[in-house]
Design an enzyme around this catalytic site. Structure first.
Site, PDB file in Angstrom:
ATOM      1  N   HIS A  64      56.847  64.090  85.057  1.00 19.20           N
ATOM      2  CA  HIS A  64      57.345  64.841  83.908  1.00 19.20           C
ATOM      3  C   HIS A  64      57.653  63.940  82.706  1.00 19.20           C
ATOM      4  CE1 HIS A  64      57.657  68.311  86.500  1.00 19.20           C
ATOM      5  NE2 HIS A  64      58.284  69.025  85.584  1.00 19.20           N
ATOM      6  N   ARG A 378      53.810  78.810  81.780  1.00 20.08           N
ATOM      7  CA  ARG A 378      54.889  79.360  80.965  1.00 20.08           C
ATOM      8  C   ARG A 378      54.547  79.257  79.486  1.00 20.08           C
ATOM      9  NH1 ARG A 378      59.454  76.864  84.920  1.00 20.08           N
ATOM     10  NH2 ARG A 378      59.410  78.634  86.357  1.00 20.08           N
TER      11      ARG A 378
END
Length: 642
Positions: A64, A378
């Site tokens: 990430h 998303r």
């Protein structure tokens, strides 16, 4: 007559019985963490005094926070590597790939339980694992050998029939299901897939579907383990992990959805929610500014080769920025060997490293007012890093075809060659570090200056009298509460600093108002806390003195995170009472030391001189946790009495 879900839960059950919605606890076989949530997870594990993890397998991924424009992310990575070697956790180095893709390839097993500090952990359901996303503290508890507590879920059976048409992908399947069920249609449920169409889907295609089950709010999603599973594991050189797994023919489900794959067409989720779904044909022709292909949802070999075949011999539109990121080093290496990578580069695509990247807002923010097509999971407001951008979710096929045209294209209208799985794969696990007895003895855990001590909550008071600091509407996501992106993510191990960003895109002065009023309450609509498992959306508000959230309903993981950090999750008995509350109203809750399951609480609005009832729906264990001020406090109390 059990379902797949019931078979796995029964085999791992440590508390309770298989009665829908009733509290249960299950033993966890495997855990995974990633670096955006992992630093807090391992700080919590250390706080428990755990020497070596108790699971069959725990692995720490770095995927990430890889944009290193300061020391913070690099320091976190060094901490994660050293703490893993100290405590018996495998460590997947930066560049090895996205946790869910790598775990699917190298570690996930049919019939096992997996708990991950990432909401998309259910990706492994594509291989027949019961894989559940949770907050980092719950994962730390699982690594410490504690069972995972949840409500026994209801089970929805989605029956897939037939075969996908050319140009239609598994991404379109899950977008269609989101259109049917909505982002809160899976809350408290497991989505279990069956039907003759299952055998026509590869493991990565199944994993795309289970990955985005998180957007339904589902506890998890799962496919059978069959001959397709066995072949996938054979190519990964771990056929010994195969286990056949099917629901019984007379298995009972709470809901059944039938889906004819042959009638399905390409779908698109319009801004700003994954369930705002239309067919591509309904909105074809929209001008496109950016295309981003990859993420844990759509970055497998087949996804990448579909893209390469569509791009082959062509150049992207001059007004489109195309970025591509493979899901794992294995996929990237295979593409570099078979020419797929060269095809992408020749088309004008920009190749990113095998990480989450733009999906988590770590770079590649689109231009102002852009229409950005993304193969991600998303499209929440602001998640891309450009607040004015309109982000849409599509399949890799739709994304690639649109990048060439400069506008939204139905991929069924173009000609390209369908890819096939390679016969062999390059298996190379050298980027995964394996701990040993020697590393446990000799490794010194390295903590950079940005890694701060855990904030500790106080036990629950008998009475709480505070102001409403913020009132928000329905479907507030954890991105609304604790934003992602390159500006915020580096502070995931520094709660004092990250608390400055809480609700920054909703109410800029939330942080200051909390400090000025010694904390307070949050009032929200339905499905509060949907989206990511990031516990910072509970931990930072706890640090700021938030004592309770009043909502019409909660997303599963966020509710659990609130309890873990001693914040009361309360639901209105009458939803109309939500309308009668304003920001900075003073509310008072008393008699909290007498909390009891199924007993509502009376809340006084002292500003308006009114009263209303709320439910807490807490189990005995959750009440004990709340009273202690959170899970870590409760564990310390238990350890002090043994």
């Amino acid at each position: 007559m059990p379902t797949i879900t019931e078979k796995i839960i029964q085999a791992h059950l440590s508390e309770g019985a298989l009665q829908r919605t009733k509290p249960i606890a299950i033993h966890i076989d495997q855990t995974l963490t990633q670096d955006a949530t992992g630093t807090m997870t391992y700080l919590q594990l250390e706080a428990m005094g755990v020497d070596q993890v108790k699971t069959d397998l725990s692995i720490s991924y770095v995927d990430h926070n890889t944009l290193q424009n300061g020391f913070e992310n690099a320091d976190d990575h060094k901490y994660l590597q050293t703490v893993a070697m100290k405590h018996g956790v495998l460590f997947s180095r930066p560049g090895n790939g996205i946790c869910h893709q790598v775990h699917l390839e190298r570690f996930a097993k049919p019939g096992t339980t997996l708990l991950g500090s990432d909401s998309h952990t259910p990706t492994a359901g594509g291989i027949g694992a019961l894989a559940i996303g949770a907050g980092g503290l719950d994962v730390a508890c699982a690594m410490a050998g504690r069972p995972f507590h949840l409500a026994m879920p209801e089970i929805i059976n989605v029956r897939l029939h037939g075969r996908l048409s050319k140009g239609v992908s598994s991404k379109d399947i899950i977008l269609k299901i989101l259109q049917i069920l909505s982002v809160k249609g899976g809350v408290g449920k497991v989505i279990e897939y069956s039907g003759d169409g299952v055998k026509n889907l590869s493991i990565p295609q199944r994993a795309t579907i289970t990955n985005m089950g998180a957007e339904l709010g589902a506890t998890t999603s799962i496919f059978p383990s069959d001959e397709v599973t066995k072949e996938f594991l054979r190519k990964q050189q771990r056929e010994e992990d195969y286990k056949e797994l099917f629901a019984d023919d007379d298995a009972c489900y709470d809901q059944i959805i039938e889906l004819d794959l042959e009638k399905l067409e390409p779908m698109i989720a319009m801004p700003h929610s994954p369930d705002n779904v239309l067919t591509v044909s309904e909105v074809a022709g929209l001008k496109v500014d950016q295309v981003a292909i990859g993420s844990c949802t759509n970055s497998s070999y087949l996804d990448m080769m579909s893209v390469a075949n569509i791009l082959k011999g062509k150049m992207i539109d001059p007004n489109v920025s195309l970025v591509i990121s493979c899901g794992s080093r294995q996929v990237l290496h295979t593409l570099s060997s078979n020419g797929g990578l060269a095809t992408m580069i020749a088309s004008g695509a920009r190749i990113l490293e095998s990480t989450c990247g733009p999906c988590i807002g770590m770079g590649q923010s689109p231009i102002s007012n852009a229409l950005s097509l993304r193969t991600f999971n998303r499209n929440f407001y602001g998640r891309s890093g450009t607040l004015s951008a309109k982000v849409c979710l599509v399949s890799p096929e739709t994304a690639a075809a649109s990048a060439l045209a400069g506008y939204l294209v139905d991929p069924r209208t173009i000609d390209y060659e369908l890819p096939e799985e390679p016969n062999t794969l390059n298996i190379d696990d050298r980027m995964i570090l394996i701990p040993s007895e020697e590393t446990a003895k000799t490794t010194k855990v390295v903590r950079g200056p940005n890694i701060k001590p855990l904030p500790i909550n106080t036990p629950l008071d008998h009475e709480i009298h505070k102001k409403v600091i913020i009132k928000v509407g329905d479907n507030i996501t954890t991105d609304h509460i604790a934003p992602a992106g390159a500006k915020v993510l580096p502070y995931r191990s520094n709660i004092e600093k990250i608390s400055e960003f809480i609700f920054m895109n909703v109410k800029a002065d939330f942080h200051d108002d909390c400090l000025a009023n010694n904390g307070g309450f949050i009032v929200a609509g339905s499905n509060y806390g949907q989206g990511s498992s990031r516990e910072h959306a509970a931990l930072a508000p706890m640090y700021l003195g938030i004592k309770a959230v009043f909502a019409k309903s909660f997303a599963r993981i966020h509710r659990a995170n609130l309890i873990n950090f001693g914040i009361l999750p309360l639901t209105f008995q009458e939803e109309s009472d939500y309308d009668a509350i304003d920001e900075f109203d003073e509310l008072m809750i008393d008699n909290l030391h007498n909390l009891h399951p199924d007993t509502p609480l009376t809340v006084s609005n002292t500003t308006k001189n009114t009263h209303f009832l709320v439910n807490h729906n807490l189990t005995y264990l959750e009440i004990e946790t709340i009273k202690a001020g959170g899970t870590l406090n409760l564990i310390r109390l238990q350890q002090s009495t043994t």
